[in-house]
Design a protein around this motif. Sequence first.
Motif, PDB file in Angstrom:
ATOM      1  N   THR A 197       0.833  -1.202   0.000  1.00  0.00           N
ATOM      2  CA  THR A 197       0.000   0.000   0.000  1.00  0.00           C
ATOM      3  C   THR A 197       0.870   1.255   0.000  1.00  0.00           C
ATOM      4  OG1 THR A 197      -1.781  -1.172   1.119  1.00  0.00           O
ATOM      5  CG2 THR A 197      -1.823   1.231   1.222  1.00  0.00           C
ATOM      6  N   LEU A 198       1.887   1.279   0.828  1.00  0.00           N
ATOM      7  CA  LEU A 198       2.803   2.420   0.861  1.00  0.00           C
ATOM      8  C   LEU A 198       3.519   2.560  -0.477  1.00  0.00           C
ATOM      9  CD1 LEU A 198       4.255   4.740   2.282  1.00  0.00           C
ATOM     10  CD2 LEU A 198       5.849   3.045   3.235  1.00  0.00           C
ATOM     11  N   ASP A 199       3.906   1.444  -1.072  1.00  0.00           N
ATOM     12  CA  ASP A 199       4.565   1.470  -2.370  1.00  0.00           C
ATOM     13  C   ASP A 199       3.653   2.097  -3.431  1.00  0.00           C
ATOM     14  OD1 ASP A 199       6.869   0.810  -3.955  1.00  0.00           O
ATOM     15  OD2 ASP A 199       5.687  -0.795  -4.845  1.00  0.00           O
ATOM     16  N   VAL A 200       2.372   1.692  -3.447  1.00  0.00           N
ATOM     17  CA  VAL A 200       1.417   2.269  -4.396  1.00  0.00           C
ATOM     18  C   VAL A 200       1.242   3.765  -4.124  1.00  0.00           C
ATOM     19  CG1 VAL A 200      -1.009   2.286  -5.119  1.00  0.00           C
ATOM     20  CG2 VAL A 200       0.198   0.112  -4.876  1.00  0.00           C
ATOM     21  N   LEU A 201       1.162   4.138  -2.862  1.00  0.00           N
ATOM     22  CA  LEU A 201       1.012   5.546  -2.495  1.00  0.00           C
ATOM     23  C   LEU A 201       2.187   6.371  -3.017  1.00  0.00           C
ATOM     24  CD1 LEU A 201      -0.372   7.873  -0.968  1.00  0.00           C
ATOM     25  CD2 LEU A 201       0.776   7.058   1.113  1.00  0.00           C
TER      26      LEU A 201
END
Length: 166
Positions: free
Chosen positions: A45-49
Amino acid sequence: MLFKLKSYLKFVLHSTNEHDVHSPFVYDFVTKCLYSKPKKSSNKTLDVLLKCIAYRKARTIQIIGNSSYETLIDDAFPNIAFNVFPADLIFIAHPTAKILNGLLSEEKIHNDSVLLLGSIHENIETQEIWKKMAENKFFNVSIDMFYCGALFRRKEQKKEHFTIRI
């Protein structure tokens, strides 16, 4: 845990990659953002963000529910303004109906804004909230990535939903 496993299996059966995307906007987002080099995070999720911020060239961001992400974002993108509306990107770590209903206005989300929701398949409540938001007429494009979901406000595009493996 059993709920999340069942959700993941359903996701895998229905998900696609960039080859089944027929929307130029979504195809570009998938190939140039989601499938770009990782931003060095083990948290999907952080990577996508982080990828989304870079790809969309976001200048204003609202983070709800995970203040530790603000520090990481500020380090990677020092010129971003936080807590400014309308926001280019809004991230909600754990979506609730109350939080989301408070955001559905032109004053908070402009055309081309991205709403990124974390934990959309965490439990039945968050999955139902995700489904309702993806069906909401306020958003034209929704992308389910299992770990998170993206909602796009694009008045010029017809309503579409995608389930994409990342």
